[in-house]
Each structure stands twice: as structure tokens, then as C-alpha cells.
Enzyme design. Structure first.
Site, PDB file in Angstrom:
ATOM      1  N   SER A   1       4.013  -1.686  -5.002  1.00 13.68           N
ATOM      2  CA  SER A   1       4.404  -0.326  -4.612  1.00 13.68           C
ATOM      3  C   SER A   1       5.847  -0.353  -4.132  1.00 13.68           C
ATOM      4  O   SER A   1       6.203  -1.175  -3.291  1.00 13.68           O
ATOM      5  CB  SER A   1       3.551   0.177  -3.454  1.00 13.68           C
ATOM      6  OG  SER A   1       2.200   0.195  -3.809  1.00 13.68           O
TER       7      SER A   1
ATOM      8  N   GLU B   1       8.848   0.694   0.554  1.00 17.96           N
ATOM      9  CA  GLU B   1       8.034  -0.366   1.136  1.00 17.96           C
ATOM     10  C   GLU B   1       8.776  -1.686   0.938  1.00 17.96           C
ATOM     11  O   GLU B   1       8.622  -2.627   1.698  1.00 17.96           O
ATOM     12  CB  GLU B   1       6.694  -0.400   0.391  1.00 17.96           C
ATOM     13  CG  GLU B   1       5.643  -1.175   1.119  1.00 17.96           C
ATOM     14  CD  GLU B   1       4.630  -1.770   0.184  1.00 17.96           C
ATOM     15  OE1 GLU B   1       3.483  -1.347   0.234  1.00 17.96           O
ATOM     16  OE2 GLU B   1       4.980  -2.680  -0.568  1.00 17.96           O
TER      17      GLU B   1
ATOM     18  N   ARG C   1       1.622  -1.252   6.696  1.00 12.25           N
ATOM     19  CA  ARG C   1       2.670  -2.114   6.124  1.00 12.25           C
ATOM     20  C   ARG C   1       3.735  -2.444   7.183  1.00 12.25           C
ATOM     21  O   ARG C   1       4.931  -2.489   6.894  1.00 12.25           O
ATOM     22  CB  ARG C   1       3.367  -1.450   4.933  1.00 12.25           C
ATOM     23  CG  ARG C   1       2.463  -1.101   3.772  1.00 12.25           C
ATOM     24  CD  ARG C   1       1.959  -2.367   3.081  1.00 12.25           C
ATOM     25  NE  ARG C   1       1.311  -2.052   1.809  1.00 12.25           N
ATOM     26  CZ  ARG C   1       0.045  -1.660   1.689  1.00 12.25           C
ATOM     27  NH1 ARG C   1      -0.732  -1.550   2.762  1.00 12.25           N
ATOM     28  NH2 ARG C   1      -0.462  -1.407   0.504  1.00 12.25           N
TER      29      ARG C   1
END
Ligand code: EPU
Length: 332
Positions: free
Chosen positions: A229, A328, A158
Site C-alpha cells: 500500500s 504509508e 501503521r
């Protein structure tokens, strides 16, 4: 189009930009960069990974560069250049329909092509970096066009150079993906193979299986606000893992974990569930019952509700497991 307006975001948190501007070409983008030279800029995609903590006192830019064209092609595969403003899942539906392998495991991820390279989105054992060949961008300062190779982008979990050293310096205008004509199904993550139910692993069948799994676990942004998420899955050292096993009086088989090159990855969803957060609320923010890694807006959540809930979760996991979760989601 240039005006003050609500900034689109999948959390459904109301936040305004002083100026919100969209562009459809490199020329329009350059003109906007010139006009708003001395302004605070924020470039967004579909707003699927952002948490607006207040109004944005500056200029929000959004790409409407929407094209897709085949470049080099041979018997093995094809390189496709795609405009940054194309919705990722629209692209995936199209290439899966053409029988091309590479992007099908990323089906149904909300977001646009440009942001997929910034965030290196991933799901079901595939990350965007596995298929990205090149990233085309415009330098914010000079307006110069640049082409970056996959290696230049320094992709990580990510993560990419566009979130770190080069943050705010480039605007991605298109991405070149390499897709395969040869069967390359990636079915080893979780229950994906099982979800395929014995069907031939074509890109379209894999796409449908991925969508079916996601629908069981993840909220539909159109129905329930979220940013997917909320936290990244943490990676800890083998020693730290042993300490947790002792503290929790559990065997290795009882704690889900995955060995990676950097250490042991523990699902944040498991940690959150262990600390009793499933379904818990803070004002209008709630830990999603079916996947506790997701925080949802039940309708009238404020950014503060979400921030407080996320901070309380983080604190309880630190106390019990000595693990610090990192969001995130980007706080703006
Ligand atoms: N788990 C629990 N309780 C739950 C749900 C999950 O303990 O209620 C544990 C289980 O052990 C399960 C494990 O978590 O095996 C992993 O769950 P899952 O396969 O659903 O994946 P994840 O690690 O929770 C990541 C990505 C998702 C991506 C899925 C599938 C991150 C931060 N999230 O979630 O990405 O869709 O894997 O590849 O890496 C996103 O980035 O927004 C996103 C949704």
C-alpha cells in the site's frame, strides 16, 4: 560486511549508501555504532516500505540477527523471542506449521521482524501489536540494551513510538511474540472466511487463504516492484462523511466505510479508483490495476515518477473529497 552498495528495496529503485553494514549480534551492532558515531544512520529491514529519492549519504545498517527461541510456555500459549533480522513470513510459516495462532493473518507481508514492530504491520483484521509482548532494542547513543512493553511502544495504525518521539534513537534487536495454542481464528475481515472455503480454521489453512487473497490483489515484489500500500487509509469525521455523501449524491451503502474509535475510515483504494487513477502511468510508475492503493514500478521507474504520480493522486482526491492522503511509504 561493510561497503558502498545498492540499498535493497522492493520498489527496485537504484540508490546507493556510502556505507552499507550488516551485523549478526549485539556486540557487532555496538561496534558499528561506535565506529560510525558521527555519521548519518539509516536502519532498514527488507526495504519493503521505503522510497529512496536519492543516494543515501551516510551509513545504512541492516540486522542479520536471526534466531527464534521459545521462552515461557503453558497450556494456553507460548512466548517466542525472534531476532529482528528474521523474515516475517518465514517465521509465520514455521509457527503456523506448529499450530500456533496469532500471526497467520499477516502471512506473505514482505518485511522483517524488527520493522514489523516499528511499522505495526497489519492485514486481514490483525496487527503486529496484537501479538507483540515485548520489544528488545539497543539505544543508538549509549549502546545500552532496553526492553519495552507493548504499551511502551504506543502502537497505532501503521505507527509506533519508534516512528515518532523515539525516531532514530533505538535499534530493535528482537521481538517477543505471544502466540496461542488455543484456537483463535480471526476471520471477520473482508472475504477471508469465504476464502477458507469451509476448511477447518487452523493457522496453516488461514495462512493459505490469506496468501491466496493477497496473490489475487497484490503484486509479488520479486516480479513487479512496489512497496505494498502506498497510502494509509484516511479517517474522517462523521460530518465530513455526510458532506461527501451529499456532494457525491450517494447513500451510505454506496461508499465503503468502516467505523473506528477515531472516526470513519474510507478505503484509499476506493477514493483513488473514483478519481480514475486505476492503471494510470507516470513514466515507469503505475497505479496497480488490481489494487489501486499500490503504486508499481513497471521496470524503469525513477523515484521522481513515483513521487509525481503520488502527488497528482493526492491532489485530485483533495479537490474532489477534501481528504488528504498520507503515504504509508517512507520517503528517504
Ligand atoms: N477497493 C476499491 N477498489 C479496489 C480495491 C479495493 O474500491 O480496486 C475498496 C473496497 O471497498 C474494499 C476496500 O477498498 O473493500 C478495502 O480493500 P482491501 O481489503 O484490499 O484493503 P485495503 O484497505 O485496500 C489494507 C492494508 C493492506 C492489507 C489489507 C488487508 C492499508 C494502507 N493497507 O488495504 O496492507 O493487506 O488492508 O488487511 O491499511 C500494506 O500495508 O502494504 C498492505 C498491503
Amino acid at each position: 560486511m561493510t561497503e558502498k552498495r545498492l540499498i535493497p528495496n522492493t520498489f527496485g529503485i537504484p540508490a546507493h549508501a556510502r556505507v552499507y553494514a550488516e551485523y549478526t549480534s549485539l556486540e557487532e551492532l555496538r561496534a558499528l555504532l561506535q565506529t560510525y558515531k558521527s555519521e548519518r544512520l539509516l536502519h532498514i529491514g527488507a526495504g519493503s516500505n521505503l522510497l529512496f529519492t536519492k543516494d543515501f549519504d551516510g551509513v545504512v545498517l541492516h540486522s542479520r540477527i536471526c534466531f527464534a527461541r521459545a521462552l515461557e510456555e503453558d497450556a494456553e500459549g507460548v512466548n517466542i523471542e525472534v531476532g529482528a533480522g528474521i523474515v516475517m513470513d518465514d517465521l509465520i510459516a514455521q509457527v503456523a506449521d506448529m499450530g500456533l495462532y496469532g500471526l497467520e493473518n499477516l502471512s506473505h507481508i514482505p518485511g522483517e521482524v524488527g520493522a514489523s514492530a516499528v511499522q505495526n504491520v497489519g492485514a486481514y483484521g490483525v496487527e503486529a501489536k496484537d501479538v507483540i509482548r515485548e520489544v528488545h532494542a539497543v539505544a543508538v547513543e549509549s549502546g545500552e540494551e532496553c526492553v519495552f512493553s507493548n504499551a511502551d511502544c504506543r502502537f497505532g495504525y501503521r505507527d509506533s513510538i519508534f516512528k515518532n518521539e523515539w525516531k532514530g534513537q533505538y535499534i530493535i534487536t528482537s521481538v517477543v511474540f505471544h502466540l496461542s495454542k488455543q484456537p483463535q481464528p480471526r476471520l471477520d475481515y473482508g472475504n477471508l472466511r469465504q476464502a477458507l472455503a469451509g476448511k477447518e480454521p487452523t493457522p496453516m489453512n488461514i495462512r493459505e487463504a490469506v496468501i491466496a487473497i493477497r496473490k489475487q490483489k497484490l503484486p509479488e515484489p520479486a516480479e513487479l516492484g512496489s512497496a505494498g500500500s502506498f497510502f494509509k487509509n484516511p479517517i474522517i469525521s462523521p460530518e465530513h462523511f455526510q458532506t461527501i455523501l451529499q456532494q457525491e449524491q450517494k447513500t451510505e451503502a454506496e461508499i465503503p466505510h468502516f467505523e473506528t474509535a477515531d472516526g470513519i475510515k474510507i478505503p484509499a483504494a476506493w477514493l483513488i479508483e473514483q478519481c480514475g487513477w486505476k492503471g494510470k502511468r507516470q513514466g515507469g510508475a503505475q497505479v496497480y490495476e488490481k489494487q489501486p492503493l499500490v503504486i508499481v514500478n513497471t521496470g524503469n521507474a525513477t523515484a521522481q515518477d513515483i513521487i509525481t504520480l503520488a502527488a497528482d493522486i493526492t491532489e485530485s482526491i483533495e479537490k474532489r473529497f477534501q481528504i488528504t492522503l498520507h503515504p504509508e511509504v517512507n520517503y528517504i
